[in-house]
Motif scaffolding. Structure first.
Motif, PDB file in Angstrom:
ATOM      1  N   GLY A 206      -9.517   3.413  -8.700  1.00 51.16           N
ATOM      2  CA  GLY A 206      -9.637   3.253  -7.241  1.00 51.16           C
ATOM      3  C   GLY A 206     -10.761   4.408  -6.603  1.00 51.16           C
ATOM      4  O   GLY A 206     -11.269   4.517  -5.505  1.00 51.16           O
ATOM      5  N   LYS A 207     -11.099   5.528  -7.383  1.00 53.41           N
ATOM      6  CA  LYS A 207     -12.043   6.292  -7.373  1.00 53.41           C
ATOM      7  C   LYS A 207     -13.639   5.896  -6.966  1.00 53.41           C
ATOM      8  O   LYS A 207     -14.457   6.384  -6.528  1.00 53.41           O
ATOM      9  CB  LYS A 207     -12.018   7.801  -7.996  1.00 53.41           C
ATOM     10  CG  LYS A 207     -10.813   8.393  -8.166  1.00 53.41           C
ATOM     11  CD  LYS A 207     -10.534   9.252  -7.136  1.00 53.41           C
ATOM     12  CE  LYS A 207      -9.145   9.713  -6.552  1.00 53.41           C
ATOM     13  NZ  LYS A 207      -8.412  10.054  -7.830  1.00 53.41           N
ATOM     14  N   ASN A 209     -15.366   1.806  -7.671  1.00 51.39           N
ATOM     15  CA  ASN A 209     -15.221   0.227  -8.129  1.00 51.39           C
ATOM     16  C   ASN A 209     -16.776  -0.075  -8.845  1.00 51.39           C
ATOM     17  O   ASN A 209     -17.716  -0.080  -8.394  1.00 51.39           O
ATOM     18  CB  ASN A 209     -15.056  -0.381  -6.778  1.00 51.39           C
ATOM     19  CG  ASN A 209     -14.798  -1.941  -7.214  1.00 51.39           C
ATOM     20  OD1 ASN A 209     -14.846  -2.436  -8.438  1.00 51.39           O
ATOM     21  ND2 ASN A 209     -14.451  -2.745  -6.076  1.00 51.39           N
ATOM     22  N   SER A 325      -6.649   5.205  -1.812  1.00 50.31           N
ATOM     23  CA  SER A 325      -7.311   3.846  -1.699  1.00 50.31           C
ATOM     24  C   SER A 325      -6.445   2.857  -1.624  1.00 50.31           C
ATOM     25  O   SER A 325      -5.356   2.790  -1.934  1.00 50.31           O
ATOM     26  CB  SER A 325      -8.347   3.555  -2.777  1.00 50.31           C
ATOM     27  OG  SER A 325      -9.016   4.846  -3.075  1.00 50.31           O
ATOM     28  N   GLN A 370     -11.607   3.621   0.697  1.00 50.00           N
ATOM     29  CA  GLN A 370     -11.466   4.607  -0.485  1.00 50.00           C
ATOM     30  C   GLN A 370     -10.384   5.830  -0.077  1.00 50.00           C
ATOM     31  O   GLN A 370     -10.429   6.140   1.226  1.00 50.00           O
ATOM     32  CB  GLN A 370     -12.782   4.910  -0.896  1.00 50.00           C
ATOM     33  CG  GLN A 370     -13.547   3.996  -1.473  1.00 50.00           C
ATOM     34  CD  GLN A 370     -13.330   3.302  -2.618  1.00 50.00           C
ATOM     35  OE1 GLN A 370     -12.677   3.980  -3.527  1.00 50.00           O
ATOM     36  NE2 GLN A 370     -13.077   1.911  -3.003  1.00 50.00           N
ATOM     37  N   GLN A 371     -10.004   6.416  -1.100  1.00 52.25           N
ATOM     38  CA  GLN A 371      -9.158   7.720  -0.537  1.00 52.25           C
ATOM     39  C   GLN A 371     -10.270   8.529   0.254  1.00 52.25           C
ATOM     40  O   GLN A 371     -11.363   8.869  -0.214  1.00 52.25           O
ATOM     41  CB  GLN A 371      -8.926   8.143  -1.895  1.00 52.25           C
ATOM     42  CG  GLN A 371      -7.977   9.649  -1.515  1.00 52.25           C
ATOM     43  CD  GLN A 371      -7.332  10.098  -2.775  1.00 52.25           C
ATOM     44  OE1 GLN A 371      -8.280  10.380  -3.681  1.00 52.25           O
ATOM     45  NE2 GLN A 371      -6.102  10.200  -2.916  1.00 52.25           N
ATOM     46  N   GLN A 373     -11.698   8.340   3.261  1.00 50.44           N
ATOM     47  CA  GLN A 373     -12.408   7.577   3.716  1.00 50.44           C
ATOM     48  C   GLN A 373     -11.822   7.482   5.265  1.00 50.44           C
ATOM     49  O   GLN A 373     -10.719   7.268   5.704  1.00 50.44           O
ATOM     50  CB  GLN A 373     -12.523   6.241   3.628  1.00 50.44           C
ATOM     51  CG  GLN A 373     -13.532   5.350   4.343  1.00 50.44           C
ATOM     52  CD  GLN A 373     -13.926   3.727   3.826  1.00 50.44           C
ATOM     53  OE1 GLN A 373     -13.564   3.315   2.627  1.00 50.44           O
ATOM     54  NE2 GLN A 373     -14.142   3.162   4.684  1.00 50.44           N
TER      55      GLN A 373
END
Ligand SMILES: [Zn+2]
Length: 438
Positions: A206-207, A209, A325, A370-371, A373
């Motif tokens: 998920g870091k 895509n 994410s 995303q993480q 965001q």
């Protein structure tokens, strides 16, 4: 591993003309089991499947193997698989010596998986004792009975049971491309299975895509392909990836971490790419003013009411970020929650952010975030006394205290191991760089 006796071969040569006539037509091509190392030149190989109502005991009876041989077989294979409960449709081979008057079982082979077989050699003509335990009840008097156990050795022909495992070959497949239209189209053009895209993205956790790469971006990766006898079996690990966009490079290398005794995908700085939740939903941390508490006295309602969230106080308008994410599954207003966002991260976790003054641009149902965001801004909409974000953490559909969950804080290769890691990383990077671009 198991080879036919030479006498069989001689016989085959002498009687080859006869054999041609007597071997029933349903015998399959011996090549089908050639890899097992059994010389089947003069023998008849049949591939079969257990019927729905069959079991191993019945099969043994049909093949004229006795109950002692059955017991020995179960004993010899018990560490491997439970043959007393084999299911219908179990594949097996019989290898028989066919003559005019008889069909003599030589081998019985069970296919356990595409690469595991149990081979039973039934040609042993020696006799060995089978220790049969016999229980007797001896009547001593009207009231007294005594159980006795006797071991009776019974002679039988032993089976030779062996496990055969096909060797799995691992080949490293390298690929590098400048993306033209899209990753999917680039893969299609070069006959790379689209399943690999998913595998690559999984490595990034998920870091990043991979499917988001655009025209002109580059993608380099190495992954393992597993095969048996040159036949594709499955995809193995992705060993290393580098995605370069106009702004940044994203690395993921598979590295064995001694401390965890496991492989982890890590980046160029030795940071794990494993899913991690940021501790605070506020960009700059913020302070917790009220913790998850099942018996809190509610400041607005003036009654004891469970507080299923963790409150982080911050000035009105402070950015709120996604702690991991995921996909936005709610971005709406309700009377109690005010403006709130809910995110599904995976099958286990969801997070929720309450009392926002407003949502960040583009945040709505179904959007992937995303993480880190920004998803909205601190406010006091809904049931709140002042500006704060009430952060709610869901695990399997129930709210839990995130401060009590072990939510893998972003981990890093330990300092002592960093120099070794960086050496490894440079090797991986060089391998990626050397893959010719298509
Ligand atoms: Zn709260």
């Amino acid at each position: 591993m198991i080879a036919c006796s030479t006498s069989n071969k001689k016989q085959a040569a002498n009687t080859s003309e006869l054999q041609k006539d007597t071997i029933p037509q349903e015998c399959i091509d011996p090549v089908a089991i050639e890899f097992l190392g059994i010389d089947v030149d003069s023998l008849c190989v049949k591939e079969k499947e257990l019927n729905r109502r069959d079991n191993l005991q019945k099969l043994f009876r049909t093949l004229k193997l006795d109950k002692y041989q059955y017991a020995q077989f179960i004993q010899d294979t018990k560490d491997y698989t439970d043959f007393t409960h084999i299911t219908s449709r179990q594949k097996y081979f019989t290898i028989t010596k066919e003559t005019d008057s008889s069909s003599l079982l030589q081998y019985l082979i069970f296919k356990i998986s595409d690469f595991e077989y149990i081979i039973t050699n039934c040609t042993d003509t020696s006799y060995v004792p089978f220790n049969k335990v016999q229980e007797d009840i001896v009547v001593l008097s009207k009231k007294k009975k005594k159980k006795t156990k006797k071991i009776i050795p019974i002679l039988y022909h032993p089976l030779q049971v062996a496990v055969y495992e096909k060797k799995i070959d691992t080949t490293a497949i390298k690929f590098a491309a400048v993306i033209q239209k899209s990753v999917a189209k680039t893969f299609k053009e070069h006959h790379i299975d689209p399943k690999i895209i998913e595998k690559l993205s999984k490595a990034y956790n998920g870091k990043f895509n991979v499917a988001n790469l655009r025209k002109g971006d580059t993608l380099q990766f190495v992954y393992d392909q597993l095969s048996i006898n040159g036949r594709f079996l499955d995809y193995g690990h992705v060993q290393a990836i580098c995605c370069k966009t106009k702004k940044k490079q994203y690395y993921a290398v598979d590295y064995f971490i001694d401390d965890d005794s496991s492989y982890q995908y890590t980046d160029e700085n030795g940071k794990y790419l494993k899913t991690a939740f940021i501790k605070s939903p506020l960009q700059k941390g913020g302070s917790i003013v009220s913790r998850f508490n099942l018996h809190r006295f509610h400041p607005v309602l003036q009654v004891e009411k469970a507080h299923l969230g963790t409150d982080f106080a911050a000035p009105q308008g402070t950015p709120i970020v996604a702690t991991a994410s995921g996909i936005v599954i709610a971005a709406q207003f309700t009377q109690n929650n005010g403006n709130y966002v809910k995110i599904r991260h995976d099958k286990v976790y969801e997070t929720q952010y309450l009392h926002m003054s407003r949502f960040a641009r583009g945040i709505r149902n179904g959007v992937r975030v995303q993480q880190g965001q920004v998803i909205g801004y601190v406010g006091s909409t809904g049931l709140a006394t002042g500006p704060h974000v009430c952060y709610r953490f869901w695990k399997y559909g129930a709210q839990v205290d995130p401060l009590k969950e072990k939510l893998n804080v972003v981990k890093q290769i330990p300092k002592n191991d960093m120099s070794l890691y960086l050496q490894f990383f440079i090797v991986a990077k060089n391998i990626l760089e050397k893959i010719p671009m298509v």
